[in-house]
Motif scaffolding. Structure first.
Motif, PDB file in Angstrom:
ATOM      1  N   LEU A  19      -7.802  -0.260  -1.036  1.00 19.71           N
ATOM      2  CA  LEU A  19      -8.114  -1.588  -0.510  1.00 19.71           C
ATOM      3  C   LEU A  19      -6.898  -2.170   0.199  1.00 19.71           C
ATOM      4  N   GLU A  20      -5.752  -2.056  -0.423  1.00 20.12           N
ATOM      5  CA  GLU A  20      -4.512  -2.577   0.148  1.00 20.12           C
ATOM      6  C   GLU A  20      -4.219  -1.936   1.511  1.00 20.12           C
ATOM      7  N   LYS A  21      -4.339  -0.627   1.595  1.00 23.08           N
ATOM      8  CA  LYS A  21      -4.069   0.077   2.856  1.00 23.08           C
ATOM      9  C   LYS A  21      -5.013  -0.367   3.960  1.00 23.08           C
ATOM     10  N   LYS A  22      -6.309  -0.434   3.658  1.00 21.38           N
ATOM     11  CA  LYS A  22      -7.285  -0.821   4.672  1.00 21.38           C
ATOM     12  C   LYS A  22      -7.094  -2.265   5.120  1.00 21.38           C
TER      13      LYS A  22
ATOM     14  N   ALA B 276     -12.603  -7.516  -1.075  1.00 22.32           N
ATOM     15  CA  ALA B 276     -11.874  -8.592  -0.437  1.00 22.32           C
ATOM     16  C   ALA B 276     -12.606  -9.007   0.838  1.00 22.32           C
ATOM     17  N   MET B 277     -12.424 -10.261   1.186  1.00 20.41           N
ATOM     18  CA  MET B 277     -12.965 -10.787   2.428  1.00 20.41           C
ATOM     19  C   MET B 277     -11.842 -11.509   3.159  1.00 20.41           C
ATOM     20  N   ILE B 278     -11.618 -11.119   4.387  1.00 18.50           N
ATOM     21  CA  ILE B 278     -10.633 -11.786   5.230  1.00 18.50           C
ATOM     22  C   ILE B 278     -11.408 -12.702   6.180  1.00 18.50           C
ATOM     23  N   ILE B 279     -11.045 -13.974   6.179  1.00 18.10           N
ATOM     24  CA  ILE B 279     -11.668 -14.964   7.051  1.00 18.10           C
ATOM     25  C   ILE B 279     -10.644 -15.282   8.145  1.00 18.10           C
TER      26      ILE B 279
ATOM     27  N   VAL C  27     -15.589 -12.905   9.589  1.00 19.05           N
ATOM     28  CA  VAL C  27     -15.135 -12.312   8.339  1.00 19.05           C
ATOM     29  C   VAL C  27     -15.086 -10.794   8.467  1.00 19.05           C
ATOM     30  N   LYS C  28     -14.220 -10.197   7.673  1.00 21.09           N
ATOM     31  CA  LYS C  28     -14.144  -8.741   7.537  1.00 21.09           C
ATOM     32  C   LYS C  28     -14.205  -8.461   6.038  1.00 21.09           C
ATOM     33  N   LEU C  29     -15.149  -7.592   5.634  1.00 21.98           N
ATOM     34  CA  LEU C  29     -15.339  -7.277   4.218  1.00 21.98           C
ATOM     35  C   LEU C  29     -14.775  -5.899   3.897  1.00 21.98           C
ATOM     36  N   PHE C  30     -14.202  -5.783   2.706  1.00 24.02           N
ATOM     37  CA  PHE C  30     -13.634  -4.530   2.222  1.00 24.02           C
ATOM     38  C   PHE C  30     -14.146  -4.277   0.815  1.00 24.02           C
ATOM     39  N   ASP C  31     -14.418  -2.999   0.495  1.00 23.95           N
ATOM     40  CA  ASP C  31     -14.928  -2.626  -0.818  1.00 23.95           C
ATOM     41  C   ASP C  31     -14.416  -1.224  -1.144  1.00 23.95           C
ATOM     42  N   GLU C  32     -13.580  -1.116  -2.166  1.00 21.83           N
ATOM     43  CA  GLU C  32     -12.970   0.173  -2.528  1.00 21.83           C
ATOM     44  C   GLU C  32     -12.979   0.353  -4.043  1.00 21.83           C
ATOM     45  N   GLU C  33     -12.932   1.607  -4.473  1.00 25.00           N
ATOM     46  CA  GLU C  33     -12.864   1.910  -5.905  1.00 25.00           C
ATOM     47  C   GLU C  33     -11.435   1.873  -6.442  1.00 25.00           C
ATOM     48  N   HIS C  34     -10.443   1.954  -5.559  1.00 28.40           N
ATOM     49  CA  HIS C  34      -9.035   1.943  -5.972  1.00 28.40           C
ATOM     50  C   HIS C  34      -8.287   0.838  -5.227  1.00 28.40           C
TER      51      HIS C  34
END
Length: 60
Positions: A15-18, A54-57, A4-11
């Protein structure tokens, strides 16, 4: 192996870009699922803090 790869953003745009940068490196055949969540937390009377996660599996 599943990873998994985890993402956490305020905007949401951050999040979309990362996520898109990461997904460029993942073979589409190895993508399993993407989970997405939004949380809104009151900071004070006139503001809210948003948390876009978001979490990408995927298969390694």
């Amino acid at each position: 192996m599943i990873q998994v790869k985890l993402f956490d953003e305020e905007h949401e745009k951050d999040l979309e870009k990362k996520m898109n940068r990461f997904l460029e490196k993942v073979d589409e055949q190895k993508l399993v699922d993407i989970k997405y969540n939004i949380a809104a937390l009151p900071e004070d009377v006139d503001e809210q803090i948003y948390c876009f996660t978001a979490m990408i599996i995927y298969k390694a």
